[in-house]
Design an enzyme around this catalytic site. Structure first.
Site, mmCIF file in Angstrom:
data_model
loop_
_atom_site.group_PDB
_atom_site.id
_atom_site.type_symbol
_atom_site.label_atom_id
_atom_site.label_comp_id
_atom_site.label_asym_id
_atom_site.label_seq_id
_atom_site.Cartn_x
_atom_site.Cartn_y
_atom_site.Cartn_z
ATOM 1 N N LYS A 1 6.995 8.721 -3.323
ATOM 2 C CA LYS A 1 7.737 8.972 -2.188
ATOM 3 C C LYS A 1 9.216 8.331 -2.407
ATOM 4 C CE LYS A 1 4.190 8.650 1.300
ATOM 5 N NZ LYS A 1 3.551 7.810 2.768
ATOM 6 N N GLY B 1 6.864 -2.471 3.385
ATOM 7 C CA GLY B 1 7.183 -0.982 2.332
ATOM 8 C C GLY B 1 7.649 0.034 3.264
ATOM 9 N N GLY B 2 7.754 1.267 2.696
ATOM 10 C CA GLY B 2 8.180 2.601 3.294
ATOM 11 C C GLY B 2 7.618 2.929 4.586
ATOM 12 N N ARG C 1 4.790 -11.089 2.816
ATOM 13 C CA ARG C 1 4.185 -12.377 2.018
ATOM 14 C C ARG C 1 5.553 -12.637 1.486
ATOM 15 N NH1 ARG C 1 0.051 -10.337 -0.105
ATOM 16 N NH2 ARG C 1 -1.560 -12.116 0.772
ATOM 17 N N THR C 2 6.515 -11.929 0.882
ATOM 18 C CA THR C 2 7.612 -12.347 0.186
ATOM 19 C C THR C 2 8.940 -11.742 1.423
ATOM 20 O OG1 THR C 2 7.655 -10.226 -1.152
ATOM 21 C CG2 THR C 2 6.830 -12.263 -1.875
ATOM 22 N N SER D 1 12.007 -11.673 0.537
ATOM 23 C CA SER D 1 13.033 -10.786 -0.073
ATOM 24 C C SER D 1 12.903 -9.444 -0.212
ATOM 25 C CB SER D 1 13.040 -11.238 -1.530
ATOM 26 O OG SER D 1 11.463 -11.068 -2.146
ATOM 27 N N ARG D 2 11.590 -8.983 0.467
ATOM 28 C CA ARG D 2 11.316 -7.443 0.618
ATOM 29 C C ARG D 2 12.219 -6.910 1.879
ATOM 30 N NH1 ARG D 2 9.845 -2.784 -0.957
ATOM 31 N NH2 ARG D 2 7.630 -2.218 -1.033
ATOM 32 N N ILE E 1 -3.099 1.562 9.237
ATOM 33 C CA ILE E 1 -2.541 3.091 8.976
ATOM 34 C C ILE E 1 -3.331 3.761 7.888
ATOM 35 C CG2 ILE E 1 -0.022 2.501 9.597
ATOM 36 C CD1 ILE E 1 0.645 2.547 6.561
#
Length: 265
Positions: free
Chosen positions: A64, A126-127, A149-150, A152-153, A209
């Protein structure tokens, strides 16, 4: 017209079942197939699509984001999310769209009354999470919360949201009306649960999802506690319906699409 979904692996995809049922229902002579394209072959994507003579295609994991440099244009949603799941080919130009967010939210709005007032926790950054958050925040009044969890994402996120760790989310679960898991934890044979539901309020809707399996571990756990649950089937169907509308300019037979998927499941 010929269409396809590209990804790796791809043999589990029910997109061909869904889209071909829609074509048949509408009396269209179009066809749809699944194309397995490993990452090491992705640099050949232009040739692969050209050889197949496709008028458009869907993009799934793990391509993606990888597809974007090959596109001539992308829509605003794709720019915000940084990912594309639908490509329309017009006069040789590849135009990218992201229909994941609108697909999920369209289904959720039909399922959850008074969604505009809901306090929502999205798990994962995420996306898919970004697409859903971007769509939800257009009309949900309380500020959305996203946990990962992180932290920084979130560095490449430009949405106005509350950010927290999974540990923080676990302790504050009682504050939310809807909890949405957008991580792949729980897919296929994975029986893990992304977050403890010990502090979950009895009224909270728990959503995932994923639609294969039909009930992931987190949904089974929530159901066992007596909570309402909502899986990713509607998201899959509505994002596919929106893809078809982009390709053809026509309205799809959404009921036929959904029933075809349910029958195969």
């Amino acid at each position: 017209m010929k269409y396809a979904v590209i990804g790796h692996p791809i043999d589990h995809s029910l997109s061909p079942v869904m889209h071909n049922a829609n074509f048949e229902s509408l009396g269209a002579s179009s066809s749809y197939e699944a194309l397995n394209i490993p990452e090491q072959q992705f640099h050949l994507i232009k040739d692969i699509i050209s050889d197949k003579g496709l008028a458009g295609f869907n993009v799934t994991i793990p391509h993606k984001e990888r597809i974007i440099p090959y596109l001539d244009e992308i829509d605003d949603q794709s720019k915000t999310v940084g990912a594309v799941n639908t490509v329309n080919i017009e006069n040789g130009k590849w135009i990218g769209y992201n229909t994941d967010g609108i697909g999920y939210v369209t289904g959720l709005r039909q399922t959850y009354e008074n969604l505009e007032e809901a306090k929502i926790l999205i798990i994962g950054a995420g996306g898919a999470s970004k697409g859903i958050a971007n769509e939800l925040q257009q009309f949900v009044k309380p500020k959305l919360t996203v946990a990962n969890r992180t932290l920084s994402r979130f560095d490449n996120w430009h949405l106005d949201i509350n950010k927290m760790s999974l540990a923080e989310a676990e302790t504050s679960l009682a504050n939310f009306d809807i909890v949405i898991n957008t991580t792949p934890i729980g897919m296929k044979d994975n029986r893990e649960v992304v977050i403890s539901l010990d502090n979950l309020s009895s009224h909270t809707l728990v959503s995932d999802i994923v639609y294969i399996p039909f009930k992931t571990s987190i949904l089974k756990l929530a159901e066992a506690k007596g909570n309402p649950i909502y899986n990713g089937l509607d998201m899959f169907v509505f994002q596919g319906a929106e893809s078809f509308r982009i390709w053809s300019g026509q309205m799809p037979d959404i009921n036929t699409m959904k029933q075809a998927v349910l029958k195969r499941l």
